[in-house]
Design an enzyme around this catalytic site. Structure first.
Site, short mmCIF file in Angstrom:
data_model
loop_
_atom_site.label_atom_id
_atom_site.label_comp_id
_atom_site.label_asym_id
_atom_site.label_seq_id
_atom_site.Cartn_x
_atom_site.Cartn_y
_atom_site.Cartn_z
N GLU A 72 1.60 -0.40 -5.05
CA GLU A 72 0.73 0.72 -5.38
C GLU A 72 1.68 1.90 -5.52
O GLU A 72 2.11 2.48 -4.51
CB GLU A 72 -0.29 0.96 -4.28
CG GLU A 72 -1.28 2.06 -4.60
CD GLU A 72 -2.27 2.31 -3.48
OE1 GLU A 72 -3.43 2.60 -3.77
OE2 GLU A 72 -1.87 2.22 -2.30
N ASP A 125 0.84 -1.20 0.00
CA ASP A 125 0.00 0.00 0.00
C ASP A 125 0.87 1.25 0.00
O ASP A 125 1.86 1.33 0.75
CB ASP A 125 -0.89 -0.04 1.25
CG ASP A 125 -1.76 1.19 1.39
OD1 ASP A 125 -2.65 1.38 0.55
OD2 ASP A 125 -1.54 1.96 2.35
#
Length: 733
Positions: free
Chosen positions: A409, A371
């Site tokens: 990401e 993330d």
């Protein structure tokens, strides 16, 4: 914190007294001295470690700027008063920045849980060191929340004993039997399915027993469904232990990087979540399905100076978090959640490396999706290290981690590093441009044909295969939807987000979703014609996803039109909004069939998904022999030749215009081609596995529709195509 006494250690093998009477040579019996590690503890490994040969626990915690550290051991009967308090002596129990000790199990007695109390000097605005706070070990592999756990007490001054999370002493438990476990390996057939462990089966209509609904065990019950759909890897939304009182349904506010989230276990006994998680992984592997964890290392649930003191903040806020120059906002916030871990610090990188190894070795996961991975690139001052961010080299050099599926990401709140801008050279990356460009094309935005060609081809503009860069097409993780944003059904049903129930006055979540409601907002009062168009648009998205070069991913429930009722950010909706509604599966079985069929089609044709880009194997066309790249164009065709991959040829005709378009097939005769897909047709004619032979080469493609043809491979197909293809067409990519 009141101590019941400091545990003191003495050297067992004392030197003899030279003044003692009698013959020293005869009176002195040899004694076994305690080793330095036995007497003082070892600084590595960090966390709590069970030493089997010594029947003792080793404790080690990193707290660089602490003045004093105390280890607190609690029994299950009394979670307020420690049964033992060990006060570390920096002359005996500290090595560098790490405090450590070793305690025999005979001294631990009835203690079941452990924590720390830490003192030190700090700037008041950081809300950091507080010796009254009970602190959980960052390396705890299991976390216990007392019945009286209170988040509010951790956010204000004063003690929180008996109401703070505690680490569990579990190291001396039996090991798990991984016998027969074989991690699956998928390449061209890789299909990633994003799943929320609880939301996947929590709804009573999931057909999972209520005792296992919303748990790791509940997901196991759905493995036959995953197999039927064709999934090869599940990407689990965060499963790190988090604060159960924070309202963080999605899981992106971790408390700890080692402990599995206990609330996802069907049995809440201490450490039971480890057994259940491992059983889940083993069962998925047995079914040929890999397990990728969505991991959050960029921040923690402690938030900024107003947030709770649970662990990192109380141990050493300046040593773990990035700080800002703004006294009113002392914590740098590149995560958008209040704090950002400082990857310029070696011990911060170490905890991430140790966590990754733990989940690989002990839990047998097959990969990680990071993330907001651009945070890894930030220096201590917040600037971006574009080329030599240390943690990427450390992961690449690790013989275990470097071989895993690593997915980034590639952005944070202040950086966008998609493609070659991201320092993880061999990592896969979530391709946000694929999402946006495909959405815009399918909804009918002008000027999108050149961008769509790039995305279908594998996004070589972001992942170039030049001599200098040499990226691979599979590094682009293609997706149209994810947890973050509308579901696929909501994408074609809402022009505007409906996030009022989140409690932020509809100000949270993205405003620009590139969505189109197909002429009617929402579901209430919608017409049959609108619903038919929505289903067709969803099949168009499905087609483009699985026809594109790269690694496809989609979110759970999209295959049967799951809805979040227009909420594009239900991070705190632990209810019917956030749970999958399995009643939609029988109601939309024809959409499920289409997804299942397209997945099988992709797996059957490795020409689509390759390690490399298509290059000379693809010829681009329009309704005629050339691609219309004009601003008002909304159509495209291509022929992908499969001979080099031992595969058939695929011809796709894509019409995002709102009127019929007659495409003229540019290669071969009508008799050579079979129609497999026409998204304008009702099920089962929208996908014909055996194909329907064409009668003529002109093909009328309905408005907002995609048609896919198949031609059996011929040995000379590739040579013929090279003669037909014009250089200008190849150069357009």
């Amino acid at each position: 914190m009141v101590s019941r006494g400091t545990v003191n250690r003495s050297t067992r093998g004392a030197l003899p007294n030279a003044d003692a009477p009698g013959d020293a040579a005869q009176s002195i019996a040899p004694t076994k001295r305690a080793t330095w590690e036995q007497a003082e503890g070892s600084p590595l490994p960090l966390g709590v470690t069970w030493i089997e040969r010594e029947q003792s626990f080793n404790f080690a915690v990193h707290a660089e700027h602490a003045d004093s550290v105390a280890l607190l051991l609690f029994s299950a009967a009394n979670l307020v008063d420690p049964v033992l308090t060990f006060r570390f002596d920096f002359l005996r129990n500290k090595s560098g920045r790490i405090w450590h000790c070793r305690i025999p199990i005979t001294d631990i007695g009835e203690a079941r849980y452990y924590a720390y109390s830490v003192s030190g000097e700090t700037a008041p605005q950081l809300h950091s060191f507080d010796p009254q706070k009970v602190l959980v070990d960052p390396y705890a592999q299991c976390i216990f929340f007392p019945p009286g756990f209170d988040r509010e007490l951790a956010m204000r001054e004063g003690p929180n004993a008996g109401r703070a999370p505690l680490g569990v002493l579990t190291g001396h438990r039996p090991t798990f039997d991984w016998g027969g476990d074989r991690p699956p390996h998928h390449e061209s057939d890789a299909i990633i399915y994003e799943v929320h462990v609880k939301g996947f089966t929590k709804n009573p209509n999931s057909s999972v027993d209520a005792s296992r609904a919303g748990t790791y065990a509940g997901l196991v019950e759905k493995i036959p469904y995953l197999q039927a759909l064709g999934i090869t890897a599940v990407e689990l939304m965060p499963v790190f232990q988090r604060d159960p009182q924070q309202g963080d349904y999605w899981g992106y506010m971790p408390l700890n990087f080692f402990a599995p989230h206990a609330q996802y276990a069907s049995t809440r006994d201490d450490d039971e979540q480890h057994l259940e998680f491992r059983n889940m992984v083993k069962a998925l592997h047995r079914a040929g399905i890999g397990v990728v964890l969505d991991v959050v290392y960029n921040h923690t649930c402690e938030g900024d100076h107003r947030g709770p003191i649970y662990s990192f903040k109380g141990l050493d806020a300046p040593g773990y978090y990035m700080l800002s120059s703004d006294p009113a906002n002392p914590y740098a916030n590149y995560s958008g959640t209040g704090n950002t871990l400082n990857f310029g610090e070696g011990h911060v990188r170490k905890i991430v490396m140790d966590s990754l190894r733990y989940w690989k070795r002990e839990m047998h996961v097959d990969g990680f999706r990071f993330d907001l991975a651009s945070v890894f690139s930030r220096n201590a001052d917040g600037s971006l290290n574009w080329r030599d961010a240390p943690i990427f080299s450390e992961i690449a050099a690790d013989p275990e981690l470097g071989q895993l599926r690593l997915i980034a990401e590639p952005w944070d709140t202040g950086a966008y590093q998609l493609g070659r801008g991201f320092p993880g050279l061999t990592w896969l990356q979530w391709n946000g441009r694929f999402r946006d460009d495909v959405r815009r094309f399918v909804k009918g935005d002008p000027g999108m044909v050149p961008d769509l060609m790039r995305r279908i081809y594998g996004s070589d503009d972001f992942f170039p295969d030049t001599r200098a860069d040499a990226y691979h097409a599979y590094q682009s993780v293609n997706f149209v939807t994810s947890h973050d944003g509308f579901t696929l059904y909501d994408l074609v049903s809402y022009d505007r987000k409906r996030n009022w129930t989140n409690g932020h006055n509809n100000q949270d979540g993205a405003d620009e979703n590139y969505s189109w409601n197909c002429g009617y907002e929402g579901d209430e009062g919608t017409t049959a014609a609108v619903m038919e168009l929505r289903r067709k648009q969803i099949k168009n998205f499905c087609c483009l996803l699985f026809l594109s070069n790269g690694t496809p991913m989609f979110r759970a429930g999209d295959e049967f039109l799951n809805t979040q009722f227009g909420n594009n950010n239900p991070y705190n909706q632990d209810n019917e909004t956030g749970w999958l509604d399995w009643s939609q599966l029988p109601a939309n079985k024809e959409v499920f069939r289409f997804f299942k069929s397209m997945i099988a089609f992709r797996k059957t044709h490795p020409a689509l998904s390759r390690s490399r880009f298509w290059r000379e194997d693809v010829a681009w066309y329009g309704v005629g022999p050339t691609v219309d790249l004009s601003y008002d164009s909304r159509s495209l065709a291509f022929c992908l030749h499969g001979a080099s991959q031992g595969d058939d040829d695929i011809y796709a005709m894509i019409n995002a215009y709102w009127e019929d378009l007659e495409f003229h097939i540019q290669e071969g005769t009508a008799q050579e081609w079979k129609r497999v897909v026409d998204t304008a047709l009702p099920s089962p004619n929208d996908f014909l596995e055996s194909g329907l032979p064409l009668e003529r080469t002109p093909y009328l493609v309905a408005p907002r529709s995609i048609v896919v043809l198949l031609r059996e491979r011929k040995s000379d197909t590739r040579t013929i195509v090279r003669k037909q293809e014009k250089p200008s067409q190849r150069e357009s990519i």
